[in-house]
Design a protein around this motif. Structure first.
Motif, PDB file in Angstrom:
ATOM      1  N   VAL A  40       0.838  -1.191   0.000  1.00 40.75           N
ATOM      2  CA  VAL A  40       0.000   0.000   0.000  1.00 40.75           C
ATOM      3  C   VAL A  40       0.880   1.251   0.000  1.00 40.75           C
ATOM      4  O   VAL A  40       1.911   1.299   0.685  1.00 40.75           O
ATOM      5  CB  VAL A  40      -0.938   0.005   1.227  1.00 40.75           C
ATOM      6  N   TYR A  41       0.461   2.229  -0.772  1.00 41.89           N
ATOM      7  CA  TYR A  41       1.181   3.498  -0.886  1.00 41.89           C
ATOM      8  C   TYR A  41       0.192   4.635  -0.650  1.00 41.89           C
ATOM      9  O   TYR A  41      -0.945   4.579  -1.121  1.00 41.89           O
ATOM     10  CB  TYR A  41       1.779   3.662  -2.289  1.00 41.89           C
ATOM     11  N   TRP A  42       0.645   5.674   0.026  1.00 44.36           N
ATOM     12  CA  TRP A  42      -0.174   6.870   0.207  1.00 44.36           C
ATOM     13  C   TRP A  42       0.497   8.041  -0.498  1.00 44.36           C
ATOM     14  O   TRP A  42       1.725   8.225  -0.411  1.00 44.36           O
ATOM     15  CB  TRP A  42      -0.337   7.196   1.687  1.00 44.36           C
ATOM     16  N   TYR A  43      -0.358   8.834  -1.169  1.00 43.82           N
ATOM     17  CA  TYR A  43       0.091  10.022  -1.886  1.00 43.82           C
ATOM     18  C   TYR A  43      -0.784  11.199  -1.506  1.00 43.82           C
ATOM     19  O   TYR A  43      -1.943  11.051  -1.144  1.00 43.82           O
ATOM     20  CB  TYR A  43      -0.016   9.816  -3.407  1.00 43.82           C
ATOM     21  N   ARG A  44      -0.218  12.383  -1.675  1.00 42.96           N
ATOM     22  CA  ARG A  44      -0.961  13.617  -1.441  1.00 42.96           C
ATOM     23  C   ARG A  44      -0.957  14.417  -2.739  1.00 42.96           C
ATOM     24  O   ARG A  44       0.064  14.481  -3.440  1.00 42.96           O
ATOM     25  CB  ARG A  44      -0.266  14.371  -0.325  1.00 42.96           C
ATOM     26  N   GLN A  45      -2.109  15.017  -3.057  1.00 44.47           N
ATOM     27  CA  GLN A  45      -2.221  15.830  -4.272  1.00 44.47           C
ATOM     28  C   GLN A  45      -2.841  17.164  -3.932  1.00 44.47           C
ATOM     29  O   GLN A  45      -3.966  17.235  -3.439  1.00 44.47           O
ATOM     30  CB  GLN A  45      -3.061  15.106  -5.327  1.00 44.47           C
ATOM     31  N   LEU A  46      -2.103  18.223  -4.232  1.00 49.76           N
ATOM     32  CA  LEU A  46      -2.641  19.565  -4.105  1.00 49.76           C
ATOM     33  C   LEU A  46      -3.270  19.965  -5.435  1.00 49.76           C
ATOM     34  O   LEU A  46      -2.907  19.403  -6.479  1.00 49.76           O
ATOM     35  CB  LEU A  46      -1.530  20.540  -3.704  1.00 49.76           C
ATOM     36  N   PRO A  47      -4.186  20.932  -5.443  1.00 48.69           N
ATOM     37  CA  PRO A  47      -4.861  21.322  -6.693  1.00 48.69           C
ATOM     38  C   PRO A  47      -3.866  21.644  -7.799  1.00 48.69           C
ATOM     39  O   PRO A  47      -2.896  22.366  -7.575  1.00 48.69           O
ATOM     40  CB  PRO A  47      -5.667  22.550  -6.277  1.00 48.69           C
ATOM     41  N   GLU A  48      -4.122  21.088  -8.983  1.00 50.06           N
ATOM     42  CA  GLU A  48      -3.322  21.339 -10.182  1.00 50.06           C
ATOM     43  C   GLU A  48      -1.855  20.969  -9.981  1.00 50.06           C
ATOM     44  O   GLU A  48      -0.971  21.567 -10.600  1.00 50.06           O
ATOM     45  CB  GLU A  48      -3.478  22.792 -10.630  1.00 50.06           C
ATOM     46  N   GLU A  49      -1.613  19.982  -9.138  1.00 53.65           N
ATOM     47  CA  GLU A  49      -0.252  19.468  -8.966  1.00 53.65           C
ATOM     48  C   GLU A  49      -0.260  17.957  -9.111  1.00 53.65           C
ATOM     49  O   GLU A  49      -1.290  17.305  -9.088  1.00 53.65           O
ATOM     50  CB  GLU A  49       0.308  19.843  -7.595  1.00 53.65           C
ATOM     51  N   GLY A  50       0.931  17.417  -9.288  1.00 58.80           N
ATOM     52  CA  GLY A  50       1.060  15.968  -9.340  1.00 58.80           C
ATOM     53  C   GLY A  50       0.968  15.351  -7.969  1.00 58.80           C
ATOM     54  O   GLY A  50       0.824  16.036  -6.959  1.00 58.80           O
ATOM     55  N   LEU A  51       1.038  14.041  -7.946  1.00 60.88           N
ATOM     56  CA  LEU A  51       0.969  13.320  -6.685  1.00 60.88           C
ATOM     57  C   LEU A  51       2.354  13.261  -6.045  1.00 60.88           C
ATOM     58  O   LEU A  51       3.350  13.018  -6.719  1.00 60.88           O
ATOM     59  CB  LEU A  51       0.449  11.900  -6.910  1.00 60.88           C
ATOM     60  N   LYS A  52       2.372  13.455  -4.732  1.00 58.12           N
ATOM     61  CA  LYS A  52       3.622  13.401  -3.975  1.00 58.12           C
ATOM     62  C   LYS A  52       3.595  12.176  -3.065  1.00 58.12           C
ATOM     63  O   LYS A  52       2.680  12.012  -2.264  1.00 58.12           O
ATOM     64  CB  LYS A  52       3.810  14.648  -3.105  1.00 58.12           C
ATOM     65  N   PHE A  53       4.600  11.345  -3.198  1.00 59.09           N
ATOM     66  CA  PHE A  53       4.700  10.138  -2.379  1.00 59.09           C
ATOM     67  C   PHE A  53       4.812  10.500  -0.894  1.00 59.09           C
ATOM     68  O   PHE A  53       5.524  11.435  -0.522  1.00 59.09           O
ATOM     69  CB  PHE A  53       5.933   9.348  -2.816  1.00 59.09           C
ATOM     70  N   MET A  54       4.102   9.735  -0.076  1.00 61.58           N
ATOM     71  CA  MET A  54       4.205   9.928   1.371  1.00 61.58           C
ATOM     72  C   MET A  54       4.831   8.702   2.042  1.00 61.58           C
ATOM     73  O   MET A  54       5.858   8.805   2.705  1.00 61.58           O
ATOM     74  CB  MET A  54       2.830  10.184   1.972  1.00 61.58           C
TER      75      MET A  54
END
Lengths: 117, 109
Positions: free
Chosen positions: A32-46
């Motif tokens: 399992v992987y968690w990512y964070r995405q801010l508006p109009e940005e790519g996904l950032k690995f957590m």
């Protein structure tokens, strides 16, 4: 539907509260992987977890954030004492147990949209 | 760490035309390059991927090319249709995935 399931889809919290995001991987997947995405940005690995183990948490803030993937039940991303800057979409992905880290397709859920008031 | 750049950020094409999205990466250790399509309110959906031992891969109207020497890879969509409209993300990985910042593709009927 055997896809990655995330809940809740939307979560509203006030500053200082705790947020808990859940992710059930695809059937047969144990990574399992968690990512964070801010508006109009790519996904950032957590963080990357296997059952009962955190494999790579290099993308997760050192304070207030934690993740777990217990032997039974979904993976949980926990954010304590939330602040406005935590507002984002949080996505979970899963991959099968075979193959190495980073070279297997990851299948994503539809995310949790977290809003901090 | 890895740095993935993606261009263009927005792209409009007429239905039936081709669309090309380009990405560059910095880490020569990256060996897996997936492409994802994300529709509004949904999670990213894997549409095609390529590994570093392959230069090109095709799946119906979608193809991906990889130039390891130049460290760039591209997504090609032919005969575009309105339902291809979405945000497309490239990623490069040796361990964790590093994503580009996305291309918003609009196919005009």
């Amino acid at each position: 539907n055997a896809g990655v399931m995330q809940n809740p889809r939307h979560l509203v919290r006030r500053r200082g509260q705790e947020a808990r995001l859940r992710c059930s991987p695809m059937k047969g997947h144990s990574h399992v992987y968690w990512y964070r995405q801010l508006p109009e940005e790519g996904l950032k690995f957590m963080v990357y977890l296997q059952k009962e183990n955190i494999i790579d948490e290099s993308g997760m803030p050192k304070e207030r954030f934690s993740a777990e993937f217990p032997k039974e039940g979904p993976s949980i991303l926990r954010i304590q004492q939330v602040v406005r800057g935590d507002s984002a979409a949080y996505f979970c992905a899963s991959s099968p147990p075979n193959g190495g880290y980073g070279n297997q397709p990851q299948h994503f859920g539809d995310g949790t949209r977290l809003s901090i008031l | 760490g890895e740095n993935v750049e993606q261009h263009p950020s927005t792209l409009s094409v007429q239905e039936g035309d081709s669309a090309v999205i380009k990405c560059t990466y910095s880490d020569s250790a990256s060996n897996y390059f997936p492409w994802y399509k994300q529709e509004l309110g949904k999670g990213p959906q894997l549409i095609i991927d390529i590994r570093s031992n392959v230069g090109e891969k095709k799946d119906q109207r979608i193809a991906v090319t990889l130039n390891k020497t130049a460290k760039h890879f591209s997504l090609h969509i032919t005969e575009t249709q309105p339902e291809d409209s979405a945000v497309y993300f490239c990623a490069a990985s040796s361990t964790q995935f590093y994503f580009g910042t996305g291309t918003s593709l609009t196919v005009i009927p």
